[in-house]
Design an enzyme around this catalytic site. Structure first.
Site, PDB file in Angstrom:
ATOM      1  N   ASN A 170       0.861  -1.185   0.000  1.00 25.09           N
ATOM      2  CA  ASN A 170       0.000   0.000   0.000  1.00 25.09           C
ATOM      3  C   ASN A 170       0.895   1.232   0.000  1.00 25.09           C
ATOM      4  O   ASN A 170       1.530   1.530   1.001  1.00 25.09           O
ATOM      5  CB  ASN A 170      -0.899  -0.026   1.247  1.00 25.09           C
ATOM      6  CG  ASN A 170      -1.687   1.260   1.415  1.00 25.09           C
ATOM      7  OD1 ASN A 170      -1.841   2.026   0.463  1.00 25.09           O
ATOM      8  ND2 ASN A 170      -2.195   1.480   2.615  1.00 25.09           N
ATOM      9  N   TRP A 171       0.896   1.941  -1.125  1.00 18.85           N
ATOM     10  CA  TRP A 171       1.818   3.080  -1.249  1.00 18.85           C
ATOM     11  C   TRP A 171       1.286   4.346  -0.591  1.00 18.85           C
ATOM     12  O   TRP A 171       2.008   5.338  -0.506  1.00 18.85           O
ATOM     13  CB  TRP A 171       2.098   3.360  -2.729  1.00 18.85           C
ATOM     14  CG  TRP A 171       2.899   2.309  -3.421  1.00 18.85           C
ATOM     15  CD1 TRP A 171       3.352   1.116  -2.909  1.00 18.85           C
ATOM     16  CD2 TRP A 171       3.365   2.351  -4.778  1.00 18.85           C
ATOM     17  NE1 TRP A 171       4.052   0.413  -3.862  1.00 18.85           N
ATOM     18  CE2 TRP A 171       4.078   1.153  -5.020  1.00 18.85           C
ATOM     19  CE3 TRP A 171       3.236   3.263  -5.815  1.00 18.85           C
ATOM     20  CZ2 TRP A 171       4.669   0.864  -6.254  1.00 18.85           C
ATOM     21  CZ3 TRP A 171       3.820   2.983  -7.048  1.00 18.85           C
ATOM     22  CH2 TRP A 171       4.528   1.798  -7.256  1.00 18.85           C
ATOM     23  N   LYS A 172       0.024   4.358  -0.192  1.00 19.10           N
ATOM     24  CA  LYS A 172      -0.582   5.562   0.408  1.00 19.10           C
ATOM     25  C   LYS A 172      -0.327   6.774  -0.492  1.00 19.10           C
ATOM     26  O   LYS A 172      -0.408   6.650  -1.715  1.00 19.10           O
ATOM     27  CB  LYS A 172      -0.031   5.769   1.825  1.00 19.10           C
ATOM     28  CG  LYS A 172      -0.114   4.517   2.676  1.00 19.10           C
ATOM     29  CD  LYS A 172       0.179   4.751   4.132  1.00 19.10           C
ATOM     30  CE  LYS A 172       0.177   3.431   4.860  1.00 19.10           C
ATOM     31  NZ  LYS A 172       0.148   3.571   6.306  1.00 19.10           N
ATOM     32  N   HIS A 189      -9.362   1.119   4.515  1.00 26.42           N
ATOM     33  CA  HIS A 189      -8.119   1.235   5.277  1.00 26.42           C
ATOM     34  C   HIS A 189      -8.372   2.120   6.495  1.00 26.42           C
ATOM     35  O   HIS A 189      -9.173   3.057   6.432  1.00 26.42           O
ATOM     36  CB  HIS A 189      -7.019   1.830   4.391  1.00 26.42           C
ATOM     37  CG  HIS A 189      -5.677   1.793   5.003  1.00 26.42           C
ATOM     38  ND1 HIS A 189      -5.260   2.726   5.921  1.00 26.42           N
ATOM     39  CD2 HIS A 189      -4.649   0.923   4.870  1.00 26.42           C
ATOM     40  CE1 HIS A 189      -4.029   2.439   6.310  1.00 26.42           C
ATOM     41  NE2 HIS A 189      -3.639   1.338   5.687  1.00 26.42           N
ATOM     42  N   GLU A 240      -6.837   4.495   7.688  1.00 26.73           N
ATOM     43  CA  GLU A 240      -6.667   5.935   7.435  1.00 26.73           C
ATOM     44  C   GLU A 240      -7.919   6.504   6.763  1.00 26.73           C
ATOM     45  O   GLU A 240      -8.297   7.646   7.009  1.00 26.73           O
ATOM     46  CB  GLU A 240      -5.402   6.166   6.593  1.00 26.73           C
ATOM     47  CG  GLU A 240      -4.144   5.976   7.436  1.00 26.73           C
ATOM     48  CD  GLU A 240      -2.937   5.448   6.691  1.00 26.73           C
ATOM     49  OE1 GLU A 240      -2.894   5.524   5.452  1.00 26.73           O
ATOM     50  OE2 GLU A 240      -2.028   4.933   7.372  1.00 26.73           O
ATOM     51  N   GLU A 269      -5.537  -5.224  10.255  1.00 27.08           N
ATOM     52  CA  GLU A 269      -4.510  -4.229  10.511  1.00 27.08           C
ATOM     53  C   GLU A 269      -4.805  -3.525  11.836  1.00 27.08           C
ATOM     54  O   GLU A 269      -5.568  -2.539  11.869  1.00 27.08           O
ATOM     55  CB  GLU A 269      -4.484  -3.190   9.383  1.00 27.08           C
ATOM     56  CG  GLU A 269      -4.185  -3.788   8.028  1.00 27.08           C
ATOM     57  CD  GLU A 269      -3.540  -2.775   7.095  1.00 27.08           C
ATOM     58  OE1 GLU A 269      -2.458  -3.069   6.581  1.00 27.08           O
ATOM     59  OE2 GLU A 269      -4.102  -1.687   6.918  1.00 27.08           O
ATOM     60  N   GLY A 299       2.337   1.892  10.812  1.00 28.58           N
ATOM     61  CA  GLY A 299       3.275   3.008  10.707  1.00 28.58           C
ATOM     62  C   GLY A 299       3.934   3.375  12.022  1.00 28.58           C
ATOM     63  O   GLY A 299       4.563   4.418  12.145  1.00 28.58           O
ATOM     64  N   SER A 322       3.308  -2.593  10.282  1.00 30.99           N
ATOM     65  CA  SER A 322       4.757  -2.605  10.454  1.00 30.99           C
ATOM     66  C   SER A 322       5.405  -3.936  10.066  1.00 30.99           C
ATOM     67  O   SER A 322       6.349  -4.390  10.715  1.00 30.99           O
ATOM     68  CB  SER A 322       5.136  -2.209  11.892  1.00 30.99           C
ATOM     69  OG  SER A 322       4.666  -0.902  12.181  1.00 30.99           O
TER      70      SER A 322
HETATM   71  C1  PEP Z   1      -0.723  -0.027   5.957  1.00 30.69           C
HETATM   72  O1  PEP Z   1      -0.781   1.162   5.729  1.00 30.69           O
HETATM   73  O2  PEP Z   1      -1.579  -0.770   5.467  1.00 30.69           O
HETATM   74  C2  PEP Z   1       0.366  -0.519   6.805  1.00 30.69           C
HETATM   75  C3  PEP Z   1       0.266  -1.721   7.289  1.00 30.69           C
HETATM   76  O3  PEP Z   1       1.425   0.341   7.027  1.00 30.69           O
HETATM   77  P1  PEP Z   1       2.839  -0.044   7.738  1.00 30.69           P
HETATM   78  O4  PEP Z   1       3.312  -1.333   7.121  1.00 30.69           O
HETATM   79  O5  PEP Z   1       3.729   1.120   7.414  1.00 30.69           O
HETATM   80  O6  PEP Z   1       2.557  -0.182   9.199  1.00 30.69           O
END
Ligand code: PEP
Length: 242
Positions: A6-8, A91, A93, A161, A167, A197
């Site tokens: 996931n590049w956000k 997601h 976010e 998640e 993050g 993470s």
């Molecule tokens: C995500 O945004 O889906 C995610 C898991 O981010 P990260 O791996 O940076 O925690």
């Protein structure tokens, strides 16, 4: 086994194209599915960069309507026209910063699947909910909303998640991930990715858990080397699971 990046809000078209080409040359996709999820404007460049490889390109969201007065949104038909294979939906976010609810997530999931997209629907509890002993209640509610809308659809994937692990550099212990995944599977039996993470160093132990079917990767998906190493861990975990 699916490893999705996931590049956000990272990588415009130029960077997306060169990254996609480099990734296609760096990963072995035998025994593992690989997907990248760029911002909308970079989807075409990512698709071009992955041409000739098995790497899938997914969007980061999809709207439920086909057309209409929905400023800033993109429909499933539009994604299909570009050649995109699927989308992430819900997601954390999107839920926390842009007002997505279980209801809007379910509507997006339903429309995406109906249009033939693969959908990765995200669920997960906050730290306060975990500390308050509400993990089961939250996951049952979030996954239940998706299950009620579409059931165990063949093109549906759930991503667990935990918000406190996204993050933050703080990863769920493999046992915590396994416990949550088993709970989710009891509600909806579809492939379940872990996200939060995930890095090259912790990927293998997480992906080796019996109910972990892949990873949704944020930060570590932004560099070819680290993402390719997680793909390798996915291949290794898939091989031992048989
Ligand atoms: C995500 O945004 O889906 C995610 C898991 O981010 P990260 O791996 O940076 O925690």
């Amino acid at each position: 086994m699916l490893i999705a990046g996931n590049w956000k809000l990272f990588k415009g078209p130029g960077e997306a194209g060169s990254f996609a080409r480099a990734l296609a040359g760096a990963v072995d996709t035998a025994g593992v599915e690989v997907a990248i999820c760029p911002p909308y404007v970079s989807l075409a460049a990512a698709l071009e960069g992955t041409t000739g490889s098995d790497i899938q390109v997914l969007a980061q969201s999809v709207h439920w309507a086909e057309t209409g007065a929905f400023t800033g949104e993109v429909s499933a038909a539009m994604l299909k026209e570009v050649g995109v294979a699927g989308a992430i939906v819900g997601h954390s976010e999107r839920r926390q910063l842009f007002g997505e609810t279980d209801e809007t997530v379910a509507r997006r999931v339903e429309a995406g699947l109906a249009a033939g997209l693969r959908i990765i629907a995200c669920v997960g509890e906050t730290l306060a909910e975990r500390d308050g002993g509400q993990v089961e209640e939250v996951l049952r509610r979030q996954v239940g909303a998706v299950a009620a809308a579409v059931g165990a659809h063949a093109q549906l994937v759930i991503a667990y998640e935990p918000i406190w692990a996204i993050g933050t550099g703080r990863t769920a212990a493999p046992e915590q991930a396994q416990e949550a995944h088993a709970l989710i599977r009891a509600v909806l039996d579809v492939p379940i990715l872990y996200g939060g993470s995930v890095k090259a160093e912790n990927a293998l132990v997480l992906l080796s858990q019996p109910d972990v079917d892949g990873a949704l990767v944020g930060g570590a998906a932004l560099e070819v080397d680290s993402f390719a190493a997680i793909v390798e861990a996915g291949r290794a975990a898939a091989a031992t699971k048989g």
